[in-house]
Write an enzyme that holds these catalytic residues in place. Structure first.
Site, short mmCIF file in Angstrom:
data_model
loop_
_atom_site.label_atom_id
_atom_site.label_comp_id
_atom_site.label_asym_id
_atom_site.label_seq_id
_atom_site.Cartn_x
_atom_site.Cartn_y
_atom_site.Cartn_z
CG HIS A 327 13.60 -14.81 -35.28
ND1 HIS A 327 12.43 -15.62 -35.65
CD2 HIS A 327 12.85 -13.51 -35.87
CE1 HIS A 327 11.42 -15.03 -36.33
NE2 HIS A 327 11.77 -13.81 -36.66
CB CYS A 328 13.93 -17.91 -30.19
SG CYS A 328 14.45 -19.02 -31.37
CB ILE A 329 14.83 -13.90 -26.99
CG1 ILE A 329 15.79 -12.80 -27.75
CG2 ILE A 329 15.46 -15.24 -26.72
CD1 ILE A 329 17.13 -12.81 -26.90
#
Length: 335
Positions: A327-329
Site C-alpha cells: 500500500h505504501c508504494i
C-alpha cells in the site's frame, strides 16, 4: 453534492507503483525488493485488473525495469525522479473520477528521512496523469489516512497531530479536521491513537486499520504470544467499536491476524502488517512476511470482506526493510 475521495475498492483507471531504484537506500535488499515489486506489478496487471504506471526514480535502472516488463500488457514504465518508492505518501490523493487531485507539503516523515526528489513526486504524477493539483499548505502523507468513499476518514493522533508535521496544530483535532474538510472534503474524522511499534512514519493508519466496506473497518488481532503490538491492536478495536461514520453507522470491526513478531537484522521488531494490503480492480494483494499460517488466516479473513475479488498473498519482506509494503508504494487513480 460533495465529491468525496473514493474508497479504494471503487474502480480505478490506473495504479501507480514505485520501483526500487536506489542502491544507496536499499543496500543488499535491492534485488529482492525489486523481485517483490515485480510480483506485485504482474499481479496488478493481470486480465481485468489495473493499468499500472511504474515510476522509476533513477535513470541508471530504467533500462532494467523496462526489460523486466517488456511485452507485459497493462504496464507502463514511467521515467521519474524520487527519493524512494513510497508514492502513497509523496504523491497526490486523487478525487472522484481523477478529475482533481490534492497535494500536500512533504517533510520526510517528520524530518527523519530527507531524500532529494520526494518533494517532486506529486507534481510528476499530476503532470503525467493530466490532472491539475490543488496544493495544500500543510504537511501530510497519504498513508496517514484511509477513506470509506462517503466522507469518513480514519487516521491516528500519533501521526497527524505530531508536532514534527504541523506544529501549529498543537495536537488540536478540530484544527486538523477543518484542514481535511477543506483539502479533501472530509465529513467525519475517526481518530485512533498510536500505530505500530517502531513505525518510522509515526503510526500511519494504513498499517493499523483499513476500511473494507462502508461502516466496516479491519484491524489486526495479535498472532502469537510475543506479538509486540497486541495492546495497540486491542485498543484500536475497542476505539473503533465505539465510533460512528459520517452516515451515522456504528463501526463494525473485522479482526485480522497480524504477522506476529517480525525482526530486523538487529533483532528489533519491525512494523510488519497485513493491513498494508492493496485493493485493486478484481483483487486484493496481501503482503506476507514469512509466516505462511498467519498469512493464510489473514487472507481468509479478508476474503469474507471481498468475496468478489481474488485474494493474492505475495512476499514483501525485502520491501519492509525500507519501512513499508504494497500500500505504501502505490497510489490509485479512481475511474
Amino acid at each position: 453534492m460533495t465529491a468525496f475521495i473514493p474508497a479504494e475498492w471503487a474502480p480505478h483507471r490506473a495504479m501507480w507503483v514505485g520501483w526500487p531504484s536506489h542502491a544507496e537506500y536499499w543496500f543488499e535488499a535491492l534485488e529482492q525488493a525489486q523481485d517483490e515489486v515485480e510480483g506485485l506489478v504482474r499481479a496488478l496487471a493481470g486480465p481485468g485488473r489495473e493499468q499500472v504506471k511504474l515510476m522509476v526514480g533513477k535513470a541508471e535502472v530504467l533500462a532494467d525495469a523496462q526489460a523486466r516488463f517488456e511485452g507485459v500488457e497493462n504496464v507502463e514504465v514511467v521515467p521519474g525522479e524520487f527519493g524512494d518508492i513510497w508514492l502513497r505518501d509523496t504523491g497526490p490523493i486523487f478525487g472522484a473520477g481523477s478529475k482533481t487531485a490534492a497535494a500536500f507539503r512533504f517533510n520526510g516523515w517528520g524530518g527523519k528521512y530527507d531524500m532529494p526528489g520526494d518533494e517532486l513526486v506529486a507534481g510528476q504524477i499530476g503532470e503525467h496523469s493530466g490532472v491539475a493539483l490543488t496544493w495544500n499548505d500543510f504537511v501530510m502523507e497519504g498513508g496517514s489516512l484511509d477513506h470509506d468513499g462517503e466522507g469518513t476518514i480514519l487516521t491516528t493522533r500519533q501521526c497527524l497531530l505530531n508536532p514534527n508535521r504541523n506544529p501549529a496544530w498543537n495536537k488540536d483535532e478540530a484544527v486538523a479536521t477543518a484542514a481535511l474538510e477543506t483539502a479533501i472534503s472530509a465529513k467525519s474524522v475517526l481518530w485512533l491513537g498510536d500505530g505500530l511499534l517502531n513505525d518510522h512514519t509515526d503510526g500511519h493508519v494504513d498499517n493499523l486499520a483499513r476500511f473494507v466496506a462502508p461502516g466496516v473497518v479491519a484491524c489486526p488481532v495479535a498472532w502469537g504470544r510475543n506479538d509486540p503490538n497486541a495492546e495497540v491492536y486491542d485498543a484500536t478495536a475497542r476505539d473503533l467499536s465505539g465510533m460512528t461514520d459520517a452516515a451515522g453507522r456504528k463501526i463494525r470491526v473485522l479482526r485480522i491476524p497480524s504477522p506476529g513478531l517480525v525482526l530486523d537484522e538487529d533483532e528489533r521488531p519491525i512494523p510488519a502488517s497485513h493491513m498494508n494490503f492493496l485493493i485493486a480492480n478484481g483483487a486484493v494483494i496481501v503482503p506476507t512476511y514469512g509466516d505462511d499460517e498467519a498469512a493464510r488466516f489473514a487472507c481468509e479473513a479478508l476474503a469474507t470482506a471481498f468475496p468478489d475479488r481474488e485474494i493474492i498473498p505475495l512476499p514483501s519482506k525485502a520491501i519492509l526493510t525500507g519501512g513499508g509494503s504494497f500500500h505504501c508504494i502505490s497510489q490509485q487513480e479512481p475511474a
